[in-house]
Scaffold this active site. Structure first.
Site, mmCIF file in Angstrom:
data_model
loop_
_atom_site.group_PDB
_atom_site.id
_atom_site.type_symbol
_atom_site.label_atom_id
_atom_site.label_comp_id
_atom_site.label_asym_id
_atom_site.label_seq_id
_atom_site.Cartn_x
_atom_site.Cartn_y
_atom_site.Cartn_z
ATOM 1 N N HIS A 121 6.399 -0.304 -4.073
ATOM 2 C CA HIS A 121 5.627 -1.478 -3.652
ATOM 3 C C HIS A 121 4.316 -1.462 -4.434
ATOM 4 O O HIS A 121 3.829 -0.395 -4.813
ATOM 5 C CB HIS A 121 5.355 -1.323 -2.151
ATOM 6 N N ASP A 198 4.909 7.100 0.556
ATOM 7 C CA ASP A 198 4.702 5.783 1.139
ATOM 8 C C ASP A 198 5.774 5.615 2.222
ATOM 9 O O ASP A 198 6.945 5.382 1.925
ATOM 10 C CB ASP A 198 4.849 4.716 0.039
ATOM 11 N N GLN A 201 8.267 1.932 5.095
ATOM 12 C CA GLN A 201 9.614 1.554 5.550
ATOM 13 C C GLN A 201 10.383 2.768 6.078
ATOM 14 O O GLN A 201 11.578 2.663 6.378
ATOM 15 C CB GLN A 201 10.408 0.901 4.407
ATOM 16 N N LYS A 224 4.622 -2.544 11.197
ATOM 17 C CA LYS A 224 6.058 -2.546 10.875
ATOM 18 C C LYS A 224 6.850 -1.748 11.907
ATOM 19 O O LYS A 224 8.054 -1.567 11.778
ATOM 20 C CB LYS A 224 6.279 -1.966 9.475
ATOM 21 N N CYS A 361 6.324 -7.940 -3.337
ATOM 22 C CA CYS A 361 5.247 -7.036 -3.800
ATOM 23 C C CYS A 361 5.836 -5.906 -4.628
ATOM 24 O O CYS A 361 5.434 -4.733 -4.491
ATOM 25 C CB CYS A 361 4.444 -6.463 -2.640
HETATM 26 N N1 PLP Z 1 4.859 0.109 0.931
HETATM 27 C C1 PLP Z 1 6.002 -0.486 1.267
HETATM 28 C C2 PLP Z 1 7.295 0.154 0.865
HETATM 29 C C3 PLP Z 1 5.989 -1.680 1.980
HETATM 30 O O1 PLP Z 1 7.135 -2.273 2.307
HETATM 31 C C4 PLP Z 1 4.741 -2.248 2.340
HETATM 32 C C5 PLP Z 1 4.681 -3.553 3.036
HETATM 33 O O2 PLP Z 1 5.573 -4.357 2.975
HETATM 34 C C6 PLP Z 1 3.569 -1.579 1.971
HETATM 35 C C7 PLP Z 1 3.668 -0.405 1.269
HETATM 36 C C8 PLP Z 1 2.221 -2.118 2.328
HETATM 37 O O3 PLP Z 1 2.020 -2.096 3.694
HETATM 38 P P1 PLP Z 1 0.735 -2.782 4.328
HETATM 39 O O4 PLP Z 1 0.701 -4.186 3.800
HETATM 40 O O5 PLP Z 1 0.988 -2.720 5.793
HETATM 41 O O6 PLP Z 1 -0.443 -1.991 3.903
#
Ligand code: PLP
Length: 406
Positions: A121, A198, A201, A224, A361
């Site tokens: 992401h 990260d 998910q 999430k 993203c």
């Molecule tokens: N990393 C992953 C794999 C994600 O799916 C997301 C959000 O969709 C993020 C990071 C970023 O999360 P946040 O927008 O809650 O900071």
């Protein structure tokens, strides 16, 4: 607990959208919230609202107890050794940036390497690009296999003694790939590197044990996993957090302030400058209680069955292209014929079905897939096979609708 009973705990799901019962298939973007979480936040504001770690009045003590109680719930949820290792942040993005600013910018220099993957992401790419620019470190990628997985062999080739940081998603928000974090951690540690996971998910969908994974940092977002927006977690090993600099300076993160210099509070508060996200943390605590009551194993099992069912049903649609590996988390990213994913999403929305369309993203991954955008249906504990059936019906309608065009 069966899924019908679980569904009833989510008031938002009990509505019609555009004249159809809502089918919510966008939980990877953000999950819905159960009554218990909504009520916990409301109760806090109705009865206990006060700042934390400041006043000595009763409301202040209640708010502080609940805020720190939530931290202990997070500690248990991910099996951290100590609640000092649990930092409350705004979400995954802030958590990863905290490591990039507080750790990487301090310790990396020219010649060092940061290793990531093309499936990340943007939140787990851009902070490292910025670190590389500022420190002179090199950004390297573990290549993807045609099915969107990585191999340990490639990881061993890419991670070297120059590697200082490996940053990797636990679960891809596009491909559904579940990365072998424990094995990658071992490789990273063998080369003297640290690993930043990260978990945006990961944590909402599976039991995460940071001690078992042995990861150095694990970042995730409350929104999430049934909690409110605006709250997230950075788990870090105590020795690393101790070595790091704070990234936000101001009230509450200090021990002593003089005219020209200051000292920091102990962990975890050194990283929580200013009034923290009190209601959000309390909501996250309630969300963890809720998830624990159902059981993370049951949630994972339910989602795996649903993912298998969705794959089977979607694959049977003519013109369907699904991205990612066979063994995957509970999400399916796809394109249908030559219909733009935004059009797919618009037709589905008219049927009351919410999916995500766009680049998710993950623009480098879109480039690797050779597409500009995809559609994505993502599932959580409240989704049923009926939701998948409605999605399939909606997609068949989409094909019919655009049939004349192509
Ligand atoms: N990393 C992953 C794999 C994600 O799916 C997301 C959000 O969709 C993020 C990071 C970023 O999360 P946040 O927008 O809650 O900071």
């Amino acid at each position: 607990m069966d899924t019908i009973a679980i569904r009833q705990m989510f008031p938002i799901l009990n509505q019609e959208v555009n004249g159809h019962p809502l089918v919510y298939l966008d939980s990877s973007a953000t999950s819905q919230k159960p009554v218990s979480v909504i009520e916990a936040v409301e109760r806090y504001y109705r009865q206990d609202n006060s700042n934390v770690h400041r006043g000595v009045h009763t409301l202040g003590s209640r708010a502080t107890d609940q805020y720190e109680g939530a931290r202990e719930k997070v500690r248990r949820f991910i099996n951290a050794k100590s609640s000092a290792e649990v930092i409350f942040t705004r979400g995954t993005t802030t958590s990863i940036n905290t490591v990039a600013y507080g750790y990487a910018r301090k310790f990396l220099q020219k010649g060092d390497e940061i290793v990531i993957t093309p499936m990340e992401h943007h939140s787990n790419i851009i902070p490292w690009q910025q670190v590389a620019k500022v420190t002179g470190a090199t950004l390297k990628y573990i290549p993807l296999q045609p099915d969107g997985t990585i191999t340990l062999e490639d990881a061993r080739k890419t991670i070297t003694t120059e590697t200082k940081i490996v940053a990797m998603t636990h679960v891809s928000n596009v491909l559904g790939t579940i990365n072998p974090i424990k094995e990658i951690t071992e490789i990273a540690h063998k080369h003297g590197a640290i690993i930043v996971v990260d978990g945006a998910q990961g944590a909402p969908h599976m039991q995460v044990d940071v001690q078992d994974l042995d990861c150095d940092f694990y970042a995730f977002s409350g929104h999430k996993m049934c909690a409110p927006t605006g709250i997230g977690v950075l788990y870090g090993k105590r020795n690393l957090l101790e070595e790091m600099d704070p990234v936000e300076f101001g009230g509450e993160m200090i021990d002593f302030v003089d005219l020209y210099d200051s000292t920091w509070k102990e962990l975890p508060w050194k990283f929580e400058g200013g009034t923290p996200i009190i209601a959000g943390a309390i909501g996250l605590g309630a969300a963890i209680d809720f998830l624990n009551e159902i059981g993370m194993e049951q949630i994972l099992e339910h989602e795996q069955k649903l993912a298998d069912y969705a794959m089977e049903k979607l694959q049977s649609i003519d013109g369907m292209k699904i991205y990612g590996p066979k063994k995957r988390a509970a999400l399916v990213t796809f394109n249908l014929d030559d219909v733009h994913p935004h059009d797919v999403s618009t037709v589905l929305d008219a049927e009351g079905i919410a999916i995500r369309a766009g680049h998710h993203c993950a623009q480098p991954l879109m480039k690797w897939l050779d597409v500009t955008a995809t559609a994505r249906a993502s599932f959580y504990l409240y989704n049923t096979e009926k939701d998948v059936d409605r999605l399939v019906e909606g997609l068949l309608k989409t094909k019919e609708y655009f049939g004349d065009v192509f």
